[in-house]
Scaffold this active site. Sequence first.
Site, PDB file in Angstrom:
ATOM      1  N   HIS A  68      -9.543  -4.607  12.646  1.00 58.21           N
ATOM      2  CA  HIS A  68      -8.553  -5.206  11.758  1.00 58.21           C
ATOM      3  C   HIS A  68      -8.049  -6.477  12.449  1.00 58.21           C
ATOM      4  CE1 HIS A  68      -4.360  -4.945   9.695  1.00 58.21           C
ATOM      5  NE2 HIS A  68      -5.179  -5.727   9.021  1.00 58.21           N
ATOM      6  N   ASP A  90      -9.131 -11.130   8.234  1.00 63.58           N
ATOM      7  CA  ASP A  90      -8.549  -9.789   8.266  1.00 63.58           C
ATOM      8  C   ASP A  90      -9.450  -8.688   8.800  1.00 63.58           C
ATOM      9  OD1 ASP A  90      -6.234  -8.238   7.767  1.00 63.58           O
ATOM     10  OD2 ASP A  90      -7.109  -7.460   5.930  1.00 63.58           O
ATOM     11  N   LYS A 106      -8.480  -2.298   0.923  1.00 63.24           N
ATOM     12  CA  LYS A 106      -8.240  -1.483   2.111  1.00 63.24           C
ATOM     13  C   LYS A 106      -9.008  -0.170   2.082  1.00 63.24           C
ATOM     14  CE  LYS A 106      -5.592  -4.186   4.522  1.00 63.24           C
ATOM     15  NZ  LYS A 106      -6.113  -4.771   5.778  1.00 63.24           N
ATOM     16  N   ARG A 134       0.826  -1.198   0.000  1.00 56.47           N
ATOM     17  CA  ARG A 134       0.000   0.000   0.000  1.00 56.47           C
ATOM     18  C   ARG A 134       0.869   1.261   0.000  1.00 56.47           C
ATOM     19  NH1 ARG A 134      -1.825   1.182   4.174  1.00 56.47           N
ATOM     20  NH2 ARG A 134      -0.745  -0.274   5.536  1.00 56.47           N
ATOM     21  N   LYS A 191      -1.204 -13.446  12.123  1.00 54.67           N
ATOM     22  CA  LYS A 191      -2.660 -13.332  12.246  1.00 54.67           C
ATOM     23  C   LYS A 191      -3.384 -14.329  11.342  1.00 54.67           C
ATOM     24  CE  LYS A 191      -4.122  -9.342  10.866  1.00 54.67           C
ATOM     25  NZ  LYS A 191      -4.773  -9.529   9.542  1.00 54.67           N
ATOM     26  N   THR A 192      -3.012 -14.353  10.069  1.00 57.74           N
ATOM     27  CA  THR A 192      -3.658 -15.273   9.125  1.00 57.74           C
ATOM     28  C   THR A 192      -3.282 -16.716   9.427  1.00 57.74           C
ATOM     29  OG1 THR A 192      -3.697 -13.575   7.402  1.00 57.74           O
ATOM     30  CG2 THR A 192      -3.901 -15.858   6.688  1.00 57.74           C
ATOM     31  N   SER A 201       1.132  -6.873  10.014  1.00 56.72           N
ATOM     32  CA  SER A 201       1.667  -7.794   9.012  1.00 56.72           C
ATOM     33  C   SER A 201       2.890  -8.531   9.549  1.00 56.72           C
ATOM     34  CB  SER A 201       2.046  -7.003   7.760  1.00 56.72           C
ATOM     35  OG  SER A 201       2.578  -7.847   6.776  1.00 56.72           O
ATOM     36  N   ARG A 253       1.745 -12.232  -1.855  1.00 51.82           N
ATOM     37  CA  ARG A 253       0.397 -12.424  -1.320  1.00 51.82           C
ATOM     38  C   ARG A 253      -0.400 -13.415  -2.160  1.00 51.82           C
ATOM     39  NH1 ARG A 253      -1.405  -9.607   3.510  1.00 51.82           N
ATOM     40  NH2 ARG A 253       0.141  -7.981   3.880  1.00 51.82           N
TER      41      ARG A 253
END
Length: 535
Positions: free
Chosen positions: A224, A261, A205, A68, A246-247, A242, A326
């Site tokens: 988030h 997410d 986003k 981003r 988390k994922t 990131s 990704r």
Amino acid sequence: MTENSSAKQSAWARPPTSPGSGLDLSSARLLHADLSPAELVEHALARGEAQLASTGALVADTGQFTGRSPKDKYLVRNAASEGVDWGDVNQPVEQAQFDRLLADMTAHLAGMELYVQDLAVGADPAYQLGVRVVTEYAWHGLFAANLFRRPDAAGREPDWLVLDLPSFEADPARHGCRSTTAIMLDFERRLVLIANTEYAGEIKKSIFGVLNLALPRRDVFPMHCAANETDTGRVALFFGLSGTGKTTLSADPERRLIGDDEHGWSHEGIFNFEGGCYAKVVNLSAAAEPEIYSASTRFGAVLENVRLRAGREPDYADTSKTENTRSAYPLGFISNASTSGVGWPASDVVFLSADAFGVLPPLARLTVPQALYHFLSGYTAKVAGTERGVTEPTATFSACFGAPFMPLPPVEYAEMLRARLEEHGSRVWLVNTGWTGGGHGVGERIKLRHTRTMVRAALRGELDDADTYVDPVFGLHVPTLVPGVPAALLHPRGTWAEPADYDAAAANLAAMFRRNFERFAASAPADVAAAGPRP
């Protein structure tokens, strides 16, 4: 499947108050409306936008931008953006500048083929928003179709519109931006403009940012975070920046994945915003992350910036382009994903920090004030080599574990978290997925299997009555024993070769926390301000 713009003109007419008012697509050469994933893959390949991997996934290169561009994001300052926390994160732009950008992007699309997807965000029908995505890339259309949801109601009119034109270069003098790249949101027109970036994550986003302003106005806490649940409906939330896991940790084969997410927490429960997952795949393997690996090796998945070996086999270890590789895939590609995208209020909240200084304990239980303190801090650490110029571990603080997407003052989101924790009696845990035995370059990364074991024990309630000790620097309650985890790991100071070195590193990190929290001194409640590291 493909229609010319004149045939679509009447169907796309909108009254002046509708989203995208003033957006005229009549000069586009072709409008490809709601193509299927197979058709979008076909178009992307025929146009040379992407390659097909041996696994069936579509592989795209995002060009100059591999992430981003937060410094290029702007919000229009008008009545609809009242309450926004203006500053470096939420940069204001005037209505006239936005209008000029809209007019210039509309002129630019003349003669183009455009891909249009009518989608939605929000699994709970009571809070769902329709989103129309218009883009010049077929693979961006597939990305949006993977990450967003199909509307619950057929023929639903969109509430928001996203116009994504990577080939258009903004003019800073004319459009009020700092570079040729611009991501601008107008809450009054309900319109997002994305210019001069091929990074598809901006589409996702930008709409997340929309929900972060719209939902609090309806008393819904936007988050988030990832979410999963047991077969009996006990929901856990995973917050983290990131690279913190988390994922990975939410994609647990023992639990049903609600989403990886972005979620909302209403008084009735949790609901996923999205219809897909956007997972980091650097060093991805079937052994370590079987669910993500399986989902990323299917036709319809989109891989960003993943290099291909001979035979078009993805090389997930190749970071020559970027470490931010990704995979974007529909939630249904995860075998144990929730079909509804909704769940009960959270019984557990997990904050993830990859502490590259090797100081934080691998697991700790937080009080409500401590939970708000760490939520406002949003700490993790970048390690040497991950970014140009980073030669040693660097602390990163991102309020609410997602500051770039939060339009309101962070304390407002923290108070919403407090209300939910107190209303539902949720347990809160801090998990260090970073280093032990020393900082990065000296110690070692905490093993994923040990982190999984600790998190599973916490979520099952096995640690509710466990003996704990209080960390002398951070005041955290740390269990003294977790079955299946080396007892020494739970005492970070003892894992260092020189305890005095640990003391110095802990004091340094604590000072960083205190300095960062100074910006909340005037707005944070007293019990939250007092819940940080001890002086």
